[in-house]
Design a protein around this motif. Structure first.
Motif, PDB file in Angstrom:
ATOM      1  N   THR A 157      70.555  75.888  24.971  1.00 63.16           N
ATOM      2  CA  THR A 157      70.314  74.401  24.482  1.00 63.16           C
ATOM      3  C   THR A 157      71.078  73.423  24.907  1.00 63.16           C
ATOM      4  OG1 THR A 157      71.303  74.893  22.536  1.00 63.16           O
ATOM      5  CG2 THR A 157      69.211  75.575  22.233  1.00 63.16           C
ATOM      6  N   HIS A 158      72.299  73.792  25.228  1.00 65.13           N
ATOM      7  CA  HIS A 158      73.375  72.579  25.910  1.00 65.13           C
ATOM      8  C   HIS A 158      73.897  73.369  27.236  1.00 65.13           C
ATOM      9  CE1 HIS A 158      72.393  71.125  21.869  1.00 65.13           C
ATOM     10  NE2 HIS A 158      73.073  70.336  22.174  1.00 65.13           N
ATOM     11  N   PRO A 159      73.215  73.678  28.132  1.00 61.02           N
ATOM     12  CA  PRO A 159      73.834  74.338  29.416  1.00 61.02           C
ATOM     13  C   PRO A 159      75.141  73.834  29.842  1.00 61.02           C
ATOM     14  CG  PRO A 159      71.710  73.151  30.021  1.00 61.02           C
ATOM     15  CD  PRO A 159      71.979  73.308  28.346  1.00 61.02           C
ATOM     16  N   ASP A 160      75.413  72.663  29.989  1.00 58.49           N
ATOM     17  CA  ASP A 160      76.680  71.959  30.391  1.00 58.49           C
ATOM     18  C   ASP A 160      77.771  72.249  29.450  1.00 58.49           C
ATOM     19  OD1 ASP A 160      75.445  70.917  32.644  1.00 58.49           O
ATOM     20  OD2 ASP A 160      75.276  69.148  31.809  1.00 58.49           O
ATOM     21  N   LEU A 161      77.470  72.301  27.979  1.00 53.19           N
ATOM     22  CA  LEU A 161      78.341  72.506  27.191  1.00 53.19           C
ATOM     23  C   LEU A 161      78.909  74.050  27.229  1.00 53.19           C
ATOM     24  CD1 LEU A 161      80.128  72.034  24.758  1.00 53.19           C
ATOM     25  CD2 LEU A 161      78.195  72.445  23.196  1.00 53.19           C
ATOM     26  N   LEU A 162      77.919  75.019  27.352  1.00 53.43           N
ATOM     27  CA  LEU A 162      78.394  76.241  27.619  1.00 53.43           C
ATOM     28  C   LEU A 162      79.154  76.522  28.747  1.00 53.43           C
ATOM     29  CD1 LEU A 162      77.831  79.389  26.800  1.00 53.43           C
ATOM     30  CD2 LEU A 162      75.651  79.311  28.269  1.00 53.43           C
ATOM     31  N   ASP A 163      78.870  75.909  30.037  1.00 56.62           N
ATOM     32  CA  ASP A 163      79.567  76.004  31.091  1.00 56.62           C
ATOM     33  C   ASP A 163      80.844  75.654  30.986  1.00 56.62           C
ATOM     34  OD1 ASP A 163      77.652  77.283  32.371  1.00 56.62           O
ATOM     35  OD2 ASP A 163      77.204  75.705  33.952  1.00 56.62           O
ATOM     36  N   TRP A 164      81.103  74.464  30.278  1.00 57.48           N
ATOM     37  CA  TRP A 164      82.305  73.689  29.917  1.00 57.48           C
ATOM     38  C   TRP A 164      83.062  74.754  29.044  1.00 57.48           C
ATOM     39  CZ3 TRP A 164      85.503  72.454  25.949  1.00 57.48           C
ATOM     40  CH2 TRP A 164      86.369  71.599  26.297  1.00 57.48           C
ATOM     41  N   LEU A 165      82.763  75.283  28.162  1.00 56.45           N
ATOM     42  CA  LEU A 165      83.462  76.085  27.412  1.00 56.45           C
ATOM     43  C   LEU A 165      83.800  77.286  28.063  1.00 56.45           C
ATOM     44  CD1 LEU A 165      81.079  75.974  23.970  1.00 56.45           C
ATOM     45  CD2 LEU A 165      83.451  75.074  24.334  1.00 56.45           C
ATOM     46  N   ALA A 166      82.825  78.185  28.816  1.00 57.72           N
ATOM     47  CA  ALA A 166      83.333  79.042  29.713  1.00 57.72           C
ATOM     48  C   ALA A 166      84.709  78.817  30.660  1.00 57.72           C
ATOM     49  CB  ALA A 166      82.153  79.570  30.510  1.00 57.72           C
ATOM     50  N   ALA A 167      84.406  77.798  31.230  1.00 57.29           N
ATOM     51  CA  ALA A 167      85.588  77.359  32.244  1.00 57.29           C
ATOM     52  C   ALA A 167      86.734  77.020  31.399  1.00 57.29           C
ATOM     53  CB  ALA A 167      85.111  75.849  33.033  1.00 57.29           C
ATOM     54  N   GLU A 168      86.675  76.563  30.309  1.00 49.23           N
ATOM     55  CA  GLU A 168      87.830  76.280  29.392  1.00 49.23           C
ATOM     56  C   GLU A 168      88.568  77.483  28.718  1.00 49.23           C
ATOM     57  OE1 GLU A 168      90.775  73.401  27.398  1.00 49.23           O
ATOM     58  OE2 GLU A 168      89.214  73.284  29.208  1.00 49.23           O
ATOM     59  N   PHE A 169      87.550  78.396  28.366  1.00 47.70           N
ATOM     60  CA  PHE A 169      88.088  79.764  27.920  1.00 47.70           C
ATOM     61  C   PHE A 169      89.095  80.482  29.010  1.00 47.70           C
ATOM     62  CE2 PHE A 169      86.527  84.181  26.733  1.00 47.70           C
ATOM     63  CZ  PHE A 169      87.516  84.541  25.764  1.00 47.70           C
ATOM     64  N   ILE A 170      88.429  80.422  30.194  1.00 54.83           N
ATOM     65  CA  ILE A 170      89.262  81.196  31.289  1.00 54.83           C
ATOM     66  C   ILE A 170      90.628  80.268  31.507  1.00 54.83           C
ATOM     67  CG2 ILE A 170      89.239  81.511  33.637  1.00 54.83           C
ATOM     68  CD1 ILE A 170      86.453  81.906  33.304  1.00 54.83           C
ATOM     69  N   ALA A 171      90.536  78.913  31.586  1.00 53.97           N
ATOM     70  CA  ALA A 171      91.849  78.029  31.740  1.00 53.97           C
ATOM     71  C   ALA A 171      92.787  78.223  30.771  1.00 53.97           C
ATOM     72  CB  ALA A 171      91.339  76.543  31.860  1.00 53.97           C
ATOM     73  N   ARG A 172      92.324  78.824  29.527  1.00 55.55           N
ATOM     74  CA  ARG A 172      93.325  78.882  28.404  1.00 55.55           C
ATOM     75  C   ARG A 172      93.755  80.306  28.258  1.00 55.55           C
ATOM     76  NH1 ARG A 172      92.265  74.860  23.046  1.00 55.55           N
ATOM     77  NH2 ARG A 172      91.335  73.127  24.220  1.00 55.55           N
ATOM     78  N   GLY A 173      93.586  80.887  29.361  1.00 52.91           N
ATOM     79  CA  GLY A 173      94.005  82.457  29.496  1.00 52.91           C
ATOM     80  C   GLY A 173      93.239  83.485  28.524  1.00 52.91           C
ATOM     81  N   TRP A 174      92.059  83.181  28.447  1.00 54.54           N
ATOM     82  CA  TRP A 174      90.948  83.825  27.504  1.00 54.54           C
ATOM     83  C   TRP A 174      91.516  84.227  26.219  1.00 54.54           C
ATOM     84  CZ3 TRP A 174      86.895  85.870  30.452  1.00 54.54           C
ATOM     85  CH2 TRP A 174      86.775  85.884  31.769  1.00 54.54           C
ATOM     86  N   SER A 175      92.176  83.145  25.711  1.00 53.25           N
ATOM     87  CA  SER A 175      92.601  83.090  24.394  1.00 53.25           C
ATOM     88  C   SER A 175      91.416  82.761  23.343  1.00 53.25           C
ATOM     89  CB  SER A 175      93.790  82.105  24.024  1.00 53.25           C
ATOM     90  OG  SER A 175      93.979  82.089  22.591  1.00 53.25           O
ATOM     91  N   MET A 176      90.990  83.878  22.465  1.00 54.02           N
ATOM     92  CA  MET A 176      90.140  83.516  21.367  1.00 54.02           C
ATOM     93  C   MET A 176      90.461  82.505  20.309  1.00 54.02           C
ATOM     94  SD  MET A 176      88.185  87.131  21.301  1.00 54.02           S
ATOM     95  CE  MET A 176      89.536  88.315  21.745  1.00 54.02           C
ATOM     96  N   LYS A 177      91.761  82.755  19.897  1.00 59.18           N
ATOM     97  CA  LYS A 177      92.404  81.968  18.811  1.00 59.18           C
ATOM     98  C   LYS A 177      92.251  80.440  19.342  1.00 59.18           C
ATOM     99  CE  LYS A 177      95.221  85.231  15.962  1.00 59.18           C
ATOM    100  NZ  LYS A 177      96.249  85.321  15.318  1.00 59.18           N
ATOM    101  N   SER A 178      92.609  80.168  20.497  1.00 56.15           N
ATOM    102  CA  SER A 178      92.476  78.759  21.110  1.00 56.15           C
ATOM    103  C   SER A 178      91.190  78.424  21.184  1.00 56.15           C
ATOM    104  CB  SER A 178      93.188  78.688  22.509  1.00 56.15           C
ATOM    105  OG  SER A 178      93.028  77.432  22.876  1.00 56.15           O
ATOM    106  N   MET A 179      90.100  78.862  21.421  1.00 54.99           N
ATOM    107  CA  MET A 179      88.784  78.572  21.264  1.00 54.99           C
ATOM    108  C   MET A 179      88.429  78.510  19.870  1.00 54.99           C
ATOM    109  SD  MET A 179      88.266  78.188  24.437  1.00 54.99           S
ATOM    110  CE  MET A 179      86.344  77.872  24.482  1.00 54.99           C
TER     111      MET A 179
END
Length: 812
Positions: A570-592
């Motif tokens: 429903t929000h493709p740009d948000l999904l892509d932003w979150l995916a890129a941010e997840f990787i940039a944060r070292g795949w940290s789930m607590k950070s997300m």
């Protein structure tokens, strides 16, 4: 007083919202606020999902009726068998496809089954064709690129980029976000989302008294540091990987040491293990450079599925087991239904059958069944070797003495008897019959004592090596893999090499040289490919799951199916932003977690408004926070918390809460397979309750704990009579109501009104007002008088109703 009467009908009057939610079979619309009619149509998000959902059955990867395939551009614009052209780029009116989907004659209209395409869907296809029918790669199979952050008008509402993406869509649709949630509602939401337990009255008071700007952030940080966080979030992951503790089938025998995998997952979440590492350890923890007990235990993921320990066709059963691994790996890590290509090319997604078997070749070398691995340390092994040597010598001495007695007995046999005694089992039976007549009473007593000592020594006098259910390969050279025609293990087709779905990445896997671990290292190659930042689906799939568990549904609702048949984001740009941010944060789930929870989007209330309900009834645009019912585990754990009985002990073998005889009788082997735990152990959190496939805990089952034969991406929320019946009439609830009443009397001995105020606080988190307390007290007293029961019994009934109230089992 009306609140108490309504509470009795929990599943009928209180849970209407969940019934509505359960009825939503959603086809998410990425263009809900797409703007002007001449805006460029996004094929991947607006057109391809229509084709996949309504057309691919007859005109997709597996079928081309009338010569039309809509999964490939060249085929879609080619001349049909009729001589027409389904799609003429730039000319919608000349395209036969438009004529057939708008045909008024039902016998000619396409698609032939179901409702006609909506006006909105037809308009999207028309605009797309007029704009040139530009094709594009499916949205999920292209690497996410961090999009620019939108600039919505109401900048004050934006706390993070998440809010910018959500608000921009709302403003384009002419909608406004709901107001902020009340502080108590937000606190309860955070507690249940992160640790699955309610805040204590003291924690509520502390938060409500803290009016600093960072008050909520401090709560989130504290909850993320809580060991209970891992227990809550491990449960989500266990749903995905079909975790259970027995094999299924008729005997449904236990999987020895399987609980260690559950403990591994809890620990991984608590230590915030980077998700890419989490992936690699589970898929190839025994193949990494320096395997540890923890990484080997992680490979227990392969052994969690059902297992037939006495199959009719062992070869077919072996490949059935590999298919279970394929389905779990594809859906949990990649969001792909690759299992659909076992018997033929995937009917909807571009996954040929050869791709299925190329990926299956990665797992081809695995042993089948409940394989165990040594996870002891060097000191454990040294002690084991020393004791094994010592007791081995003792055993030999004992066996020599036994042999001396048995040789005397053997010498008494006739020659024909000695011939029969050449079979070892026959020899032992003959010795057992003859020994009393050959040996004296003292000798017989000594002989039997020696045999008992051998059994005891062999069984107990050793230092056991710690073991775990884990992956085991058959050596460092994997057997060849072939396509199996129609999935039949006895019908081999072409030989294939290890690989991955070509729609994501072409070519063979880069398999490392065979190392010292005695495995093929194929799984390590697959694990590294999945966990790579270059993989287009891995980060998207996981951040979508994190979003789902916080907001009630994923940005992609079909969270284990990112393919053509799945619902588009429903929000493709948000999904892509979150995916890129997840990787940039070292795949940290607590950070997300923290990123999502500190957003204005997360902190909205569930308040409705007529305009938004009319325009977006399914809340696709996230204009409010969706109310939710507690999960099955949260309900049981909250009941134990309210009564003060919850045992916070972590880790270790699973526990067995008491079950009614009627429930035990429903097991595949009635009355067997369910142990007995002490009352203290039975009161541990629900994640530690034994999960037997053929015997499910009635409270957890009735409140939609998932079936464990396959992975569960999204739990349904049902409203059925057994929920109300169990919550009101079960022995467990009766006992818990008694315990809650006892707690109220002990902690508030000053009288009934104080006990009622405390009951409301313990079950809802809020302070009751005087009018509510007076009304409830009058009701309890009237119950005692009208039903001719003691005040203590009336209080127990009141406690039972409080555990059934809307406020107790729902989050606003």
């Amino acid at each position: 007083m009306e609140r108490l009467r309504v509470a009795i009908a929990l599943a009928w009057l209180v849970a209407c919202i969940s019934a509505v939610a359960a009825s939503h079979v959603v086809a998410a619309d990425a263009a809900a606020a797409s703007g002007a009619p001449d805006a460029l149509v996004d094929f991947a998000h607006e057109v391809q999902p229509i084709f996949a959902r309504r057309c691919y059955k007859c005109h997709g990867p597996g079928e081309a009726e009338g010569g039309l395939r809509l999964d490939q551009r060249d085929a879609a614009i080619a001349e049909l068998e009729s001589g027409e052209f389904a799609i003429v780029p730039g000319k919608a009116d000349a395209s036969a496809l438009l004529g057939r989907v708008t045909e008024t004659d039902e016998s000619l209209r396409m698609p032939p089954e179901g409702k006609p395409l909506s006006e909105k869907e037809v308009a999207a296809i028309r605009r797309w064709i007029d704009q040139g029918a530009t094709w594009g790669q499916h949205w999920a199979f292209s690497k996410p690129v961090r999009p620019a952050e939108p600039k919505p008008k109401n900048a004050e509402w934006v706390r993070s980029p998440i809010d910018a993406f959500v608000l921009a869509r709302l403003e384009a649709a002419g909608l406004s976000p709901a107001p902020p949630a009340e502080r108590l509602a937000l606190l309860r939401r955070a507690y249940y989302d992160l640790i699955g337990l309610p805040p204590t009255p003291e924690e509520v008071d502390a938060f409500l008294a803290d009016d600093s700007p960072g008050a909520f952030e401090k709560v989130v940080d504290r909850l993320l540091d809580s060991p209970h966080y891992g227990e809550k979030w491990a449960r989500h992951w266990l749903d995905l990987v079909r975790y259970a503790e027995t094999n299924g089938y008729e005997r449904d025998n236990p999987k020895e040491n399987v609980w260690k995998y559950r403990d591994y997952v809890i620990g991984a979440f608590n230590e915030d293990k980077p998700y890419d590492r989490f992936v690699v350890e589970q898929l190839a923890g025994d193949e990494i450079e320096q395997p540890t007990a923890e990484s080997i235990t992680a490979t227990g993921i392969y052994r969690l599925g059902v297992w037939d320990d006495e199959p009719v066709d062992r070869e077919q059963a072996f490949f059935d087991g590999l298919d279970d691994i394929m389905v779990t790996t594809g859906e949990a890590f990649l969001g792909m239904t690759i299992g659909c290509a076992r018997c033929h090319d995937h009917k909807l997604d571009p996954v040929p059958q050869t791709d299925y078997y190329r990926m299956l070749a990665v797992f081809r070398n695995l042993e089948h069944g409940n394989t165990q691995r040594d996870i002891g340390n060097d000191e454990d092994r040294r002690k084991h070797a020393e004791l094994a040597k010592k007791y081995g010598e003792e055993l030999q001495q004992l066996r020599d003495k036994i042999a001396a007695f048995e040789n005397r007995i053997y010498d008494s046999f006739s020659n024909p008897e000695k011939e029969d005694a050449k079979d070892a089992r026959v020899r032992q039976r003959m010795i057992a019959r003859r020994r009393a007549s050959v040996l004296s009473k003292d000798e017989l007593r000594e002989y039997l004592a020696l045999r008992d000592e051998v059994r005891r020594t062999a069984r107990t006098k050793s230092a056991p090596i710690d073991r775990a259910l884990a992956a085991v390969e058959r050596g460092d050279r994997a057997p060849d893999t072939f396509v199996l025609l129609r999935g039949n293990a006895h019908a081999q087709g072409d030989k294939v090499e290890p690989g991955v779905p070509q729609v994501i990445a072409a070519g063979k896997l880069e398999i490392p040289d065979v190392g010292a671990n005695g495995t093929s290292r194929r799984r390590l190659a697959l694990a590294k490919w999945i966990a790579s930042p270059e993989n287009p689906v891995t980060a998207r799939v996981m951040v979508n799951r994190l979003w789902q568990y916080h907001f009630g549904r994923g940005i992609v609702r079909s969270s284990s199916d990112f393919g053509f048949q799945g619902t588009p984001p429903t929000h493709p740009d948000l999904l892509d932003w979150l995916a890129a941010e997840f990787i940039a944060r070292g795949w940290s789930m607590k950070s997300m977690h923290k990123l999502m929870m500190l957003s204005s989007t997360y902190q909205m209330s569930s308040a409705a408004n007529e305009k938004a309900l009319a325009k977006d009834p399914l809340n696709d645009l996230f204009w409010r926070f969706d109310m939710r019912r507690l999960t099955a585990e949260e309900i049981r754990d909250s009941i134990l918390t309210a009564t003060g009985e919850l045992n916070p002990k972590m880790f270790g073998p699973s526990v067995y809460p008491p079950l009614p005889a009627e429930v035990l009788a429903t097991a595949s082997n009635p009355g067997a397979g369910w142990g007995q735990s002490s009352p203290e152990e039975a009161a541990r959190r629900s994640i530690y309750v034994h999960l037997k496939r053929s015997l499910r805990h009635p409270l957890l089952s009735s409140f939609d704990a998932p079936d464990t034969d396959t992975g569960c991406a999204v739990r349904v929320t049902t409203t059925v009579p057994t929920q109300a019946l169990g919550m009101l009439n079960s022995k467990f609830m009766s006992e818990q109501a008694e315990l809650l009443a006892r707690r109220l009397e002990e902690e508030r001995p000053e009288g009934l009104k104080a006990q009622i105020a405390h009951a409301i606080r313990l079950t809802t988190g809020r302070a009751a007002d005087a009018k509510e307390i007076d009304g409830d007290a009058a009701f309890v007293e009237a119950q005692a008088a009208e039903e001719n029961i003691s005040p203590q019994q009336a209080l127990r009934h009141y406690c039972l109703m409080m555990l059934n109230t809307n406020e107790f089992v729902y989050l606003d």
